[in-house]
Design an enzyme around this catalytic site. Structure first.
Site, PDB file in Angstrom:
ATOM      1  N   ARG A 256       0.797  -1.280   0.359  1.00  0.00           N
ATOM      2  CA  ARG A 256       0.107  -0.102  -0.131  1.00  0.00           C
ATOM      3  C   ARG A 256       0.656   1.246   0.223  1.00  0.00           C
ATOM      4  NH1 ARG A 256      -3.207  -3.805  -0.543  1.00  0.00           N
ATOM      5  NH2 ARG A 256      -4.935  -3.614  -0.018  1.00  0.00           N
TER       6      ARG A 256
ATOM      7  N   SER B 155     -10.858  -1.389   2.826  1.00  0.00           N
ATOM      8  CA  SER B 155     -10.769  -1.225   4.100  1.00  0.00           C
ATOM      9  C   SER B 155     -10.351   0.087   5.095  1.00  0.00           C
ATOM     10  CB  SER B 155      -9.108  -2.436   3.506  1.00  0.00           C
ATOM     11  OG  SER B 155      -9.386  -3.189   3.497  1.00  0.00           O
TER      12      SER B 155
ATOM     13  N   GLU C 216      -5.706   3.861   6.274  1.00  0.00           N
ATOM     14  CA  GLU C 216      -5.475   3.848   4.318  1.00  0.00           C
ATOM     15  C   GLU C 216      -6.432   5.070   3.536  1.00  0.00           C
ATOM     16  OE1 GLU C 216      -7.421   1.240   1.538  1.00  0.00           O
ATOM     17  OE2 GLU C 216      -5.528  -0.219   1.786  1.00  0.00           O
TER      18      GLU C 216
HETATM   19  N1  EPU Z   1      -9.597 -10.743   9.758  1.00  0.00           N
HETATM   20  C1  EPU Z   1     -10.929 -10.639  10.832  1.00  0.00           C
HETATM   21  N2  EPU Z   1     -12.119 -10.416  11.134  1.00  0.00           N
HETATM   22  C2  EPU Z   1     -12.607  -9.559  10.115  1.00  0.00           C
HETATM   23  C3  EPU Z   1     -11.927  -9.405   8.707  1.00  0.00           C
HETATM   24  C4  EPU Z   1     -10.033 -10.343   8.812  1.00  0.00           C
HETATM   25  O1  EPU Z   1     -10.723 -11.868  11.919  1.00  0.00           O
HETATM   26  O2  EPU Z   1     -13.383  -8.730  10.238  1.00  0.00           O
HETATM   27  C5  EPU Z   1      -9.015 -11.620   9.951  1.00  0.00           C
HETATM   28  C6  EPU Z   1      -9.567 -13.393   9.806  1.00  0.00           C
HETATM   29  O3  EPU Z   1      -8.068 -13.675  10.432  1.00  0.00           O
HETATM   30  C7  EPU Z   1      -8.681 -13.148   8.338  1.00  0.00           C
HETATM   31  C8  EPU Z   1      -7.261 -11.905   8.077  1.00  0.00           C
HETATM   32  O4  EPU Z   1      -7.849 -10.870   9.264  1.00  0.00           O
HETATM   33  O5  EPU Z   1      -8.277 -14.726   7.867  1.00  0.00           O
HETATM   34  C9  EPU Z   1      -7.435 -11.508   6.431  1.00  0.00           C
HETATM   35  O6  EPU Z   1      -8.781 -10.825   6.256  1.00  0.00           O
HETATM   36  P1  EPU Z   1      -8.802 -10.544   4.715  1.00  0.00           P
HETATM   37  O7  EPU Z   1      -8.327 -12.259   4.244  1.00  0.00           O
HETATM   38  O8  EPU Z   1     -10.827 -10.321   4.492  1.00  0.00           O
HETATM   39  O9  EPU Z   1      -8.243  -9.428   4.218  1.00  0.00           O
HETATM   40  P2  EPU Z   1      -8.009  -8.419   4.938  1.00  0.00           P
HETATM   41  O10 EPU Z   1      -6.348  -8.170   4.992  1.00  0.00           O
HETATM   42  O11 EPU Z   1      -8.517  -7.690   5.803  1.00  0.00           O
HETATM   43  C10 EPU Z   1      -6.787  -7.335   2.704  1.00  0.00           C
HETATM   44  C11 EPU Z   1      -7.102  -6.149   1.936  1.00  0.00           C
HETATM   45  C12 EPU Z   1      -7.900  -5.785   1.099  1.00  0.00           C
HETATM   46  C13 EPU Z   1      -8.245  -7.653   0.068  1.00  0.00           C
HETATM   47  C14 EPU Z   1      -7.765  -8.087   1.063  1.00  0.00           C
HETATM   48  C15 EPU Z   1      -7.594  -9.492   0.195  1.00  0.00           C
HETATM   49  C16 EPU Z   1      -4.927  -4.032   3.216  1.00  0.00           C
HETATM   50  C17 EPU Z   1      -5.668  -2.680   4.201  1.00  0.00           C
HETATM   51  N3  EPU Z   1      -6.674  -4.396   3.225  1.00  0.00           N
HETATM   52  O12 EPU Z   1      -7.949  -7.308   3.784  1.00  0.00           O
HETATM   53  O13 EPU Z   1      -8.003  -4.474   0.467  1.00  0.00           O
HETATM   54  O14 EPU Z   1      -9.220  -7.426  -0.663  1.00  0.00           O
HETATM   55  O15 EPU Z   1      -7.053  -8.481   1.918  1.00  0.00           O
HETATM   56  O16 EPU Z   1      -6.764  -9.437  -0.392  1.00  0.00           O
HETATM   57  O17 EPU Z   1      -4.527  -4.820   3.283  1.00  0.00           O
HETATM   58  C18 EPU Z   1      -8.680  -2.485   0.771  1.00  0.00           C
HETATM   59  O18 EPU Z   1      -7.248  -2.490   0.683  1.00  0.00           O
HETATM   60  O19 EPU Z   1      -9.372  -1.340   0.642  1.00  0.00           O
HETATM   61  C19 EPU Z   1      -8.527  -3.680   0.531  1.00  0.00           C
HETATM   62  C20 EPU Z   1     -10.585  -4.028   0.616  1.00  0.00           C
END
Ligand code: EPU
Length: 358
Positions: free
Chosen positions: A158, A234, A340
């Site tokens: 990012r 996010s 972000e």
């Molecule tokens: N998790 C929770 N609760 C939640 C959401 C997530 O416990 O409500 C935990 C879970 O353990 C899950 C882990 O977080 O396994 C990762 O969650 P997720 O796969 O949804 O990914 P994220 O890290 O929350 C990132 C990006 C997203 C992108 C997803 C998928 C960032 C800040 N966000 O989210 O990007 O779509 O991975 O690759 O890096 C964005 O930047 O706006 C965005 C949506």
């Protein structure tokens, strides 16, 4: 010009000046005018990663609408150049239809092409840095075209030079991607692989469809009418920690009693030996479950990392709620979360601690 309708969060006051530019010459002319008038410029793309203050912005808001997609085969790769004003998701759809691999996991991300290099948009195991060859920009100070190679863009998680050394200096007009005709899709994200199940060699369109379904299940698709529809995706970046910080946080997590039996805190290796934690998980375990928050602002009911305008919210309410979440995570686990989306029109005090200083 009201800005709220031009952002996916749907909050914020007006722009003092506003112009749309659909050619590089128009971008250059708008920048020239602002320079003469000594007016700051705010570049607006799809508005999906932007939080505008309620007082609005005393700036020329420049909406870049440079259009057009061209493709040219060079050996094994297809060089695809897209105007900054093209919708990102349309470019992904086009690439998948044409059989060009490299951005299929980035389906369903709102916003325009020109914004993608700024924060190195990424999801489900891919980021645009993996495909970008160069970024064509216009230098604000001179109005001249400046081509940035991928190396010069200094992409990180990012992150890019556009958020650091070149912050506020360049306006993106076109982005060139190297895609792989007939290439296999990238399936690196565990959740994506799991969802694809026994399909060991999925097509680009199967991967795209699976990503879209995953994003829909987390309310991370554009859905203006939906209950989580008004958000900027996010709201916080996932924190990356060095070993010493990680050990400290892991100890705090272990002693706080939030781990369920047999559960480990989710983490992934990041660059430079650092470890990336899941901000969504930290937020939930700090006591802000999905759907938390009373009133007009709260967490998405599907994903704890997205802050949602439930209708009629103000930017001040969003910032206040974000601060509550940030402080809750810091007090519980000693981890600093950083916003972000780009915050504009706020005073330094209003955003203190919420944004990184890069
Ligand atoms: N998790 C929770 N609760 C939640 C959401 C997530 O416990 O409500 C935990 C879970 O353990 C899950 C882990 O977080 O396994 C990762 O969650 P997720 O796969 O949804 O990914 P994220 O890290 O929350 C990132 C990006 C997203 C992108 C997803 C998928 C960032 C800040 N966000 O989210 O990007 O779509 O991975 O690759 O890096 C964005 O930047 O706006 C965005 C949506």
């Amino acid at each position: 010009m009201a800005l709220a309708p031009l952002t996916t969060l749907g909050v914020g006051g007006p722009a003092r000046w506003f112009v749309e530019a659909s050619t590089e010459a128009a971008v250059s002319a708008a920048l020239g005018w602002a320079r003469e008038q000594r007016i700051p410029v705010l570049v607006l793309g799809g508005g999906s990663n932007l939080l505008v203050a309620d007082r609005g912005v005393e700036a020329l808001v420049l909406r870049v609408r440079v259009a057009g997609i061209t493709a040219e085969r060079r050996g094994d790769v297809m060089l695809v150049e897209a105007g900054a004003g093209e919708r990102w998701d349309d470019l992904v759809a086009r690439a998948v239809t044409e059989g060009w691999a490299g951005i299929e996991c980035l389906a369903g991300i709102p916003g325009d092409v020109g914004a993608t290099p700024i924060q190195n948009v990424g999801a489900y195991g891919q980021d645009v840095a993996g495909a970008i060859v160069h970024v064509r920009t216009i230098e604000r100070a001179s109005g001249k075209v400046v081509e940035m190679s991928a190396a010069e863009c200094a992409f990180g998680y990012r992150d890019s030079v556009f958020k650091r050394a070149a912050k506020g200096l360049l306006v993106v007009t076109r982005v060139t991607f190297a895609l792989r005709p007939g290439g296999a899709p990238g399936v690196r994200y565990a959740e994506l692989a799991k969802q694809l199940g026994s399909n060991g060699s999925p097509s680009l369109s199967e991967v795209r469809a699976t990503v879209l379904a995953l994003r829909k299940s987390k309310s991370m698709l554009l859905d203006p009418g939906g209950e989580n529809g008004q958000s900027a995706g996010s709201f916080f970046m996932n924190p990356t920690l060095d070993d010493a910080e990680l050990a400290r946080v892991a100890a705090r997590v272990a002693s706080s009693g939030v781990l369920r039996a047999g559960e480990a805190m989710p983490s992934h290796p990041a660059n430079e030996g650092r470890t990336k934690l899941a901000a969504g998980w930290l937020i939930e375990r700090a006591g802000f479950g999905k759907g938390a928050g009373t009133g007009r602002v709260g967490l998405s009911t599907k994903h704890a990392l997205a802050i949602v305008n439930r209708g009629g919210a103000t930017a001040a309410e969003i910032v206040a709620f974000a601060r509550t979440v940030k402080e809750g995570v810091r007090d519980r686990f000693g981890v600093e979360l950083h916003a972000e989306p780009v915050l504009v029109g706020f005073s330094l005090e209003e955003t203190a601690g919420l944004i990184t200083d890069g």
